[in-house]
Design a protein around this motif. Structure first.
Motif, PDB file in Angstrom:
ATOM      1  N   PHE A 120       0.838  -1.200   0.000  1.00 55.71           N
ATOM      2  CA  PHE A 120       0.000   0.000   0.000  1.00 55.71           C
ATOM      3  C   PHE A 120       0.873   1.249   0.000  1.00 55.71           C
ATOM      4  O   PHE A 120       0.659   2.194  -0.771  1.00 55.71           O
ATOM      5  CB  PHE A 120      -0.898  -0.054   1.239  1.00 55.71           C
ATOM      6  CG  PHE A 120      -1.943   1.017   1.342  1.00 55.71           C
ATOM      7  CD1 PHE A 120      -2.759   1.350   0.277  1.00 55.71           C
ATOM      8  CD2 PHE A 120      -2.131   1.678   2.550  1.00 55.71           C
ATOM      9  CE1 PHE A 120      -3.743   2.317   0.404  1.00 55.71           C
ATOM     10  CE2 PHE A 120      -3.107   2.641   2.695  1.00 55.71           C
ATOM     11  CZ  PHE A 120      -3.915   2.976   1.614  1.00 55.71           C
ATOM     12  N   VAL A 121       1.875   1.266   0.846  1.00 60.94           N
ATOM     13  CA  VAL A 121       2.809   2.385   0.917  1.00 60.94           C
ATOM     14  C   VAL A 121       3.543   2.564  -0.407  1.00 60.94           C
ATOM     15  O   VAL A 121       3.652   3.676  -0.943  1.00 60.94           O
ATOM     16  CB  VAL A 121       3.813   2.167   2.061  1.00 60.94           C
ATOM     17  CG1 VAL A 121       4.993   3.130   1.942  1.00 60.94           C
ATOM     18  CG2 VAL A 121       3.124   2.325   3.412  1.00 60.94           C
ATOM     19  N   GLU A 122       4.058   1.482  -0.967  1.00 63.82           N
ATOM     20  CA  GLU A 122       4.858   1.579  -2.187  1.00 63.82           C
ATOM     21  C   GLU A 122       4.039   2.085  -3.366  1.00 63.82           C
ATOM     22  O   GLU A 122       4.536   2.845  -4.206  1.00 63.82           O
ATOM     23  CB  GLU A 122       5.480   0.219  -2.497  1.00 63.82           C
ATOM     24  CG  GLU A 122       6.575  -0.157  -1.506  1.00 63.82           C
ATOM     25  CD  GLU A 122       7.112  -1.559  -1.715  1.00 63.82           C
ATOM     26  OE1 GLU A 122       6.471  -2.338  -2.482  1.00 63.82           O
ATOM     27  OE2 GLU A 122       8.143  -1.899  -1.107  1.00 63.82           O
ATOM     28  N   ALA A 123       2.760   1.703  -3.452  1.00 64.37           N
ATOM     29  CA  ALA A 123       1.903   2.206  -4.524  1.00 64.37           C
ATOM     30  C   ALA A 123       1.731   3.715  -4.412  1.00 64.37           C
ATOM     31  O   ALA A 123       1.786   4.445  -5.414  1.00 64.37           O
ATOM     32  CB  ALA A 123       0.546   1.513  -4.494  1.00 64.37           C
ATOM     33  N   ASN A 124       1.551   4.213  -3.205  1.00 66.04           N
ATOM     34  CA  ASN A 124       1.377   5.645  -3.011  1.00 66.04           C
ATOM     35  C   ASN A 124       2.667   6.418  -3.251  1.00 66.04           C
ATOM     36  O   ASN A 124       2.643   7.531  -3.787  1.00 66.04           O
ATOM     37  CB  ASN A 124       0.827   5.914  -1.609  1.00 66.04           C
ATOM     38  CG  ASN A 124      -0.664   5.670  -1.533  1.00 66.04           C
ATOM     39  OD1 ASN A 124      -1.452   6.448  -2.046  1.00 66.04           O
ATOM     40  ND2 ASN A 124      -1.057   4.576  -0.913  1.00 66.04           N
ATOM     41  N   GLN A 125       3.773   5.833  -2.896  1.00 68.29           N
ATOM     42  CA  GLN A 125       5.041   6.501  -3.174  1.00 68.29           C
ATOM     43  C   GLN A 125       5.305   6.563  -4.685  1.00 68.29           C
ATOM     44  O   GLN A 125       5.828   7.555  -5.203  1.00 68.29           O
ATOM     45  CB  GLN A 125       6.182   5.798  -2.444  1.00 68.29           C
ATOM     46  CG  GLN A 125       6.109   6.009  -0.935  1.00 68.29           C
ATOM     47  CD  GLN A 125       7.313   5.487  -0.192  1.00 68.29           C
ATOM     48  OE1 GLN A 125       7.976   4.533  -0.632  1.00 68.29           O
ATOM     49  NE2 GLN A 125       7.612   6.077   0.948  1.00 68.29           N
ATOM     50  N   GLU A 126       4.912   5.530  -5.415  1.00 66.86           N
ATOM     51  CA  GLU A 126       5.074   5.552  -6.870  1.00 66.86           C
ATOM     52  C   GLU A 126       4.198   6.631  -7.505  1.00 66.86           C
ATOM     53  O   GLU A 126       4.633   7.326  -8.434  1.00 66.86           O
ATOM     54  CB  GLU A 126       4.746   4.179  -7.460  1.00 66.86           C
ATOM     55  CG  GLU A 126       5.018   4.102  -8.957  1.00 66.86           C
ATOM     56  CD  GLU A 126       4.801   2.711  -9.534  1.00 66.86           C
ATOM     57  OE1 GLU A 126       4.830   2.581 -10.774  1.00 66.86           O
ATOM     58  OE2 GLU A 126       4.599   1.759  -8.746  1.00 66.86           O
ATOM     59  N   ILE A 127       2.964   6.779  -7.009  1.00 67.68           N
ATOM     60  CA  ILE A 127       2.082   7.842  -7.503  1.00 67.68           C
ATOM     61  C   ILE A 127       2.764   9.198  -7.359  1.00 67.68           C
ATOM     62  O   ILE A 127       2.765  10.029  -8.277  1.00 67.68           O
ATOM     63  CB  ILE A 127       0.749   7.847  -6.719  1.00 67.68           C
ATOM     64  CG1 ILE A 127      -0.105   6.627  -7.087  1.00 67.68           C
ATOM     65  CG2 ILE A 127      -0.010   9.149  -6.945  1.00 67.68           C
ATOM     66  CD1 ILE A 127      -0.915   6.773  -8.337  1.00 67.68           C
ATOM     67  N   ALA A 128       3.344   9.460  -6.202  1.00 68.45           N
ATOM     68  CA  ALA A 128       3.990  10.748  -5.943  1.00 68.45           C
ATOM     69  C   ALA A 128       5.195  10.968  -6.847  1.00 68.45           C
ATOM     70  O   ALA A 128       5.415  12.072  -7.347  1.00 68.45           O
ATOM     71  CB  ALA A 128       4.404  10.831  -4.475  1.00 68.45           C
ATOM     72  N   GLN A 129       5.971   9.933  -7.064  1.00 69.17           N
ATOM     73  CA  GLN A 129       7.139  10.062  -7.941  1.00 69.17           C
ATOM     74  C   GLN A 129       6.718  10.413  -9.365  1.00 69.17           C
ATOM     75  O   GLN A 129       7.342  11.251 -10.025  1.00 69.17           O
ATOM     76  CB  GLN A 129       7.945   8.768  -7.910  1.00 69.17           C
ATOM     77  CG  GLN A 129       8.603   8.485  -6.565  1.00 69.17           C
ATOM     78  CD  GLN A 129       8.998   7.040  -6.385  1.00 69.17           C
ATOM     79  OE1 GLN A 129       9.030   6.257  -7.340  1.00 69.17           O
ATOM     80  NE2 GLN A 129       9.301   6.642  -5.158  1.00 69.17           N
ATOM     81  N   LEU A 130       5.653   9.793  -9.832  1.00 67.69           N
ATOM     82  CA  LEU A 130       5.152  10.091 -11.170  1.00 67.69           C
ATOM     83  C   LEU A 130       4.629  11.523 -11.245  1.00 67.69           C
ATOM     84  O   LEU A 130       4.872  12.233 -12.235  1.00 67.69           O
ATOM     85  CB  LEU A 130       4.036   9.109 -11.537  1.00 67.69           C
ATOM     86  CG  LEU A 130       4.464   7.659 -11.756  1.00 67.69           C
ATOM     87  CD1 LEU A 130       3.240   6.741 -11.802  1.00 67.69           C
ATOM     88  CD2 LEU A 130       5.275   7.519 -13.042  1.00 67.69           C
ATOM     89  N   ASN A 131       3.924  11.952 -10.220  1.00 67.66           N
ATOM     90  CA  ASN A 131       3.401  13.307 -10.212  1.00 67.66           C
ATOM     91  C   ASN A 131       4.533  14.333 -10.198  1.00 67.66           C
ATOM     92  O   ASN A 131       4.470  15.357 -10.883  1.00 67.66           O
ATOM     93  CB  ASN A 131       2.487  13.509  -9.002  1.00 67.66           C
ATOM     94  CG  ASN A 131       1.734  14.820  -9.058  1.00 67.66           C
ATOM     95  OD1 ASN A 131       1.468  15.358 -10.122  1.00 67.66           O
ATOM     96  ND2 ASN A 131       1.402  15.351  -7.904  1.00 67.66           N
TER      97      ASN A 131
END
Length: 419
Positions: A338-349
């Protein structure tokens, strides 16, 4: 009831949320906060997907919704204020760019504090100065000179966690900057803002205004690329100078908004950063929220991670009969993806806001099915056990309606650059 004594560092969101669940599970919680009082204002934070279920289980859905910003949508505009694109709060079932539950960080902190203050010990104006662990507990020395013993200690003291540095190592080992800086502060609403967020972007920089419950004021928002800046995060005057320098020449309403900078009561500026750790615990000391796994504001999910993490951490510790080795490990296992998915979203943004260059990678394409699947994992990608059979001193809200009990809807049509 266990009576296990747990010290929680930090009284923003993750700390009081954890204290709520620790009390419900039979522990005795103490929250220590270095500030003299709760910090008001701050950026708007959101609850989406599974986080809304945690709020319901806390029994706080009515109180949190009553304190929401009441934002109904967002406009991106050009330098003359002409609308280029709009998003509404009911997009994507209330889990879109503007979430149906959107609340200022300080207002959510106040709701959580009011919910827990009668059952939890709060110590303001103090901090952990030293600690030492043994087989049975943790000896803590506070900056005030007080000494106390706890069975467990949890750091929920944010991106710049002092407890993390004390127990796990220096910030540089874990903090990953994403090359941008964000700033927020409240201003008089002399701009005619009425329940719509407005944002202007130009050459990697942005300026915006968002409504808050007090219609006489608005929240100003700025962002700019700054991979080369080392922000002195406790030097407010230096931060204000930096913001003026980096916003110089930006169009739209920027000069008028910045004219209020010296008189705002709640200025906040910091680098957009994540915390990446192999483990979130060491012995009897664990970490929660931004201290453990900051996803940065560019994920739109930092508060969700904190609230869900608090529920899971307290539940797993209680299920393990307060054995830290077992409880902390199960908490990490449940939360990691769950954490890693949200961190990936932020990196893409963050990448999408980078200024294009001749040798730069192309920006991410947010229209593919892969991104819709990533968003779904970031919003709903964690199981919430009911922890049946554990102590629970609270009364759950009414059971979900038939419609809200259905599996969360896939966001296959989403093309947002943030959640």
């Amino acid at each position: 009831m266990s009576g296990t004594r747990v010290l929680v560092a930090g009284a923003s969101i993750a700390g009081p949320a954890l204290a709520h669940w620790l009390h419900r599970r039979g522990a005795v919680a103490t929250v220590v906060e270095r500030a003299a009082e709760l910090r008001p204002g701050g950026q708007a934070v959101d609850a989406r997907g599974v986080t809304k279920e945690v709020i319901r289980r806390m029994g706080l859905d009515p109180a949190i919704r009553a304190a929401c910003t009441q934002t109904i949508g967002a406009h991106t505009v050009d330098a003359d204020g002409n609308v280029l694109e709009s998003f509404r709060v009911d997009d994507d079932g209330g889990d879109g760019f503007i979430a149906e539950i959107e609340i200022l960080r300080g207002d959510l902190s106040q709701v959580l504090y009011e919910d827990t203050r009668d059952d939890v010990e709060y110590v303001f104006g103090d901090r952990i100065a030293e600690l030492s662990q043994d087989a049975d507990g943790v000896e803590v020395v506070f900056d005030s000179g007080n000494r106390r013993r706890f069975e467990l200690v949890v750091g929920a003291d944010g991106l710049h966690s002092a407890l993390r540095a004390m127990v796990f190592g220096p910030h540089e080992q874990f903090v990953r900057h994403l090359g941008h800086v964000l700033a927020f502060f409240s201003v008089p609403n002399e701009f005619g803002l009425d329940k719509w967020l407005i944002e202007y972007q130009e050459s990697g920089r942005s300026a915006g205004l968002r409504p808050i419950q007090d219609a006489t004021r608005a929240m100003a928002m700025f962002s700019f690329p700054a991979a080369d800046v080392d922000v002195a995060y406790r030097d407010i005057e230096a931060q204000k100078r930096l913001l003026r320098e980096r916003m110089d020449g930006l169009g739209w309403l920027t000069p008028r908004i910045l004219a209020h900078l010296d008189h705002t009561p709640d200025f906040y500026l910091d680098q957009v950063a994540q915390v990446v750790m192999d483990r979130w615990s060491r012995g009897r000391v664990g970490l929660l929220g931004d201290a453990a796994f900051s996803s940065s504001p560019m994920s739109g999910q930092g508060t969700g991670l904190a609230l869900v993490g608090a529920y899971v951490l307290a539940g797993e510790l209680a299920a393990a009969e307060w054995n830290p080795e077992i409880g902390f490990a199960r908490y990490e296992d449940r939360m990691r993806s769950f954490v890693e998915a949200n961190q990936e979203i932020a990196q893409l943004n963050a990448r999408s806001r980078d200024i294009p260059g001749s040798d730069a990678e192309p920006g991410p394409d947010f229209t593919g099915e892969w991104f819709a699947e990533l968003v779904e994992r970031a919003i709903n990608g964690v199981e919430l056990p009911d922890y049946a059979g554990l102590p629970d001193s609270g009364v759950l809200a009414e059971s979900p309606t038939a419609s809200s009990a259905k599996p969360w809807v896939s966001h296959s049509g989403s093309d947002r650059t943030t959640l």
